[in-house]
Design a protein around this motif. Sequence first.
Motif, PDB file in Angstrom:
ATOM      1  N   UNK A 289      -8.263   2.412 -11.631  1.00 46.81           N
ATOM      2  CA  UNK A 289      -8.629   1.511 -12.722  1.00 46.81           C
ATOM      3  C   UNK A 289      -9.586   0.418 -12.281  1.00 46.81           C
ATOM      4  N   UNK A 290      -9.566  -0.655 -13.061  1.00 42.88           N
ATOM      5  CA  UNK A 290     -10.445  -1.793 -12.796  1.00 42.88           C
ATOM      6  C   UNK A 290     -10.067  -2.492 -11.496  1.00 42.88           C
ATOM      7  N   UNK A 291     -11.000  -3.267 -10.910  1.00 38.94           N
ATOM      8  CA  UNK A 291     -10.678  -3.994  -9.690  1.00 38.94           C
ATOM      9  C   UNK A 291      -9.419  -4.841  -9.839  1.00 38.94           C
ATOM     10  N   UNK A 292      -8.566  -4.745  -8.842  1.00 38.28           N
ATOM     11  CA  UNK A 292      -7.272  -5.423  -8.816  1.00 38.28           C
ATOM     12  C   UNK A 292      -6.915  -5.650  -7.349  1.00 38.28           C
ATOM     13  N   UNK A 293      -5.834  -6.383  -7.072  1.00 42.78           N
ATOM     14  CA  UNK A 293      -5.439  -6.543  -5.668  1.00 42.78           C
ATOM     15  C   UNK A 293      -5.217  -5.184  -4.984  1.00 42.78           C
ATOM     16  N   UNK A 294      -5.563  -5.130  -3.718  1.00 42.89           N
ATOM     17  CA  UNK A 294      -5.395  -3.918  -2.924  1.00 42.89           C
ATOM     18  C   UNK A 294      -3.929  -3.675  -2.618  1.00 42.89           C
ATOM     19  N   UNK A 295      -3.550  -2.412  -2.577  1.00 39.23           N
ATOM     20  CA  UNK A 295      -2.232  -2.022  -2.092  1.00 39.23           C
ATOM     21  C   UNK A 295      -2.375  -1.813  -0.581  1.00 39.23           C
ATOM     22  N   UNK A 296      -1.277  -1.741   0.140  1.00 42.58           N
ATOM     23  CA  UNK A 296      -1.333  -1.616   1.594  1.00 42.58           C
ATOM     24  C   UNK A 296      -0.386  -0.545   2.089  1.00 42.58           C
TER      25      UNK A 296
ATOM     26  N   UNK B 241      -8.258   6.615   3.528  1.00 45.25           N
ATOM     27  CA  UNK B 241      -7.078   5.768   3.393  1.00 45.25           C
ATOM     28  C   UNK B 241      -5.897   6.457   4.045  1.00 45.25           C
ATOM     29  N   UNK B 242      -4.908   5.681   4.505  1.00 42.81           N
ATOM     30  CA  UNK B 242      -3.746   6.273   5.168  1.00 42.81           C
ATOM     31  C   UNK B 242      -2.914   7.100   4.193  1.00 42.81           C
ATOM     32  N   UNK B 243      -2.247   8.109   4.746  1.00 40.40           N
ATOM     33  CA  UNK B 243      -1.474   9.042   3.934  1.00 40.40           C
ATOM     34  C   UNK B 243      -0.075   8.525   3.595  1.00 40.40           C
ATOM     35  N   UNK B 244       0.392   7.495   4.247  1.00 40.80           N
ATOM     36  CA  UNK B 244       1.759   7.011   4.042  1.00 40.80           C
ATOM     37  C   UNK B 244       1.997   6.415   2.677  1.00 40.80           C
ATOM     38  N   UNK B 245       3.253   6.093   2.436  1.00 40.48           N
ATOM     39  CA  UNK B 245       3.634   5.505   1.159  1.00 40.48           C
ATOM     40  C   UNK B 245       3.182   4.065   1.034  1.00 40.48           C
ATOM     41  N   UNK B 246       2.754   3.672  -0.159  1.00 41.19           N
ATOM     42  CA  UNK B 246       2.288   2.296  -0.369  1.00 41.19           C
ATOM     43  C   UNK B 246       3.420   1.278  -0.216  1.00 41.19           C
ATOM     44  N   UNK B 247       3.061   0.145   0.376  1.00 40.72           N
ATOM     45  CA  UNK B 247       4.030  -0.930   0.607  1.00 40.72           C
ATOM     46  C   UNK B 247       3.940  -2.012  -0.461  1.00 40.72           C
ATOM     47  N   UNK B 248       2.931  -1.937  -1.311  1.00 40.72           N
ATOM     48  CA  UNK B 248       2.749  -2.924  -2.362  1.00 40.72           C
ATOM     49  C   UNK B 248       1.665  -3.919  -2.028  1.00 40.72           C
ATOM     50  N   UNK B 249       1.225  -4.651  -3.040  1.00 43.42           N
ATOM     51  CA  UNK B 249       0.139  -5.620  -2.863  1.00 43.42           C
ATOM     52  C   UNK B 249       0.586  -6.839  -2.062  1.00 43.42           C
ATOM     53  N   UNK B 250       1.874  -7.117  -2.045  1.00 43.86           N
ATOM     54  CA  UNK B 250       2.383  -8.285  -1.317  1.00 43.86           C
ATOM     55  C   UNK B 250       2.600  -8.021   0.170  1.00 43.86           C
ATOM     56  N   UNK B 251       2.498  -6.778   0.606  1.00 45.79           N
ATOM     57  CA  UNK B 251       2.756  -6.450   2.016  1.00 45.79           C
ATOM     58  C   UNK B 251       1.835  -7.219   2.954  1.00 45.79           C
TER      59      UNK B 251
ATOM     60  N   UNK C 109      -5.797  -1.009   3.593  1.00 45.16           N
ATOM     61  CA  UNK C 109      -5.826  -1.102   2.135  1.00 45.16           C
ATOM     62  C   UNK C 109      -5.948   0.249   1.451  1.00 45.16           C
ATOM     63  N   UNK C 110      -5.390   0.296   0.264  1.00 53.36           N
ATOM     64  CA  UNK C 110      -5.543   1.436  -0.637  1.00 53.36           C
ATOM     65  C   UNK C 110      -6.083   0.867  -1.942  1.00 53.36           C
ATOM     66  N   UNK C 111      -7.216   1.386  -2.388  1.00 51.94           N
ATOM     67  CA  UNK C 111      -7.851   0.902  -3.611  1.00 51.94           C
ATOM     68  C   UNK C 111      -7.071   1.433  -4.818  1.00 51.94           C
ATOM     69  N   UNK C 112      -6.637   0.538  -5.710  1.00 50.58           N
ATOM     70  CA  UNK C 112      -5.883   0.990  -6.880  1.00 50.58           C
ATOM     71  C   UNK C 112      -6.788   1.702  -7.886  1.00 50.58           C
TER      72      UNK C 112
END
Length: 189
Positions: free
Chosen positions: A79-86, A104-114, A74-77
Amino acid sequence: MSKAGLRADFSNRRAQMTREFRENAAEQLVKRLSESPFAISGETVGAYVPVGSEPGSVRFLDILAELGATVLLPVVPDGDPAPLNWVAYDPSSSLERRRWGLLEPAGGPLGVDAIDIASVIFVPALAVDAAGVRLGRGAGYYDRTIHRTAAELVAVVYDHEVVDELPGDPHDIPMGWALTPGGGFRRLG
């Protein structure tokens, strides 16, 4: 006791654990992966990088990858609490310190749906009860993220953090399993 009181109590108990105890527990969790009731090889698995006294280790992530899993972290977005990015975990690349000092990992985010394709998600928790109620840190990032998943949800806690009963709220997503250093995988609910 209120959730806030329980969070403080479990956090204080973790703060008193010695480094040796935490490292031994982390190694036991790695060994417990060989007892997994779920397929790991060829699967997508959600996990986390432990912070502070949370149970687990980067070695746990490395072993998941060695077993043939695609590991999402996970990557914490902002702003306010929201779904995690991956982001997909690559054992050969470094982890970066980001918001709140989390690695957190250095790679590019895959989105919250990943995370929707994961078959198993290892979820950090301060405690979990026999019915699967998970006590998190209180911001609701995981509950916002895993509410629609079909994955097996595994709360990773220390042995004494599996308790008979915790207070729950309607928005709390129940865990199906607990993973502890001494007890391994335990079905909940």
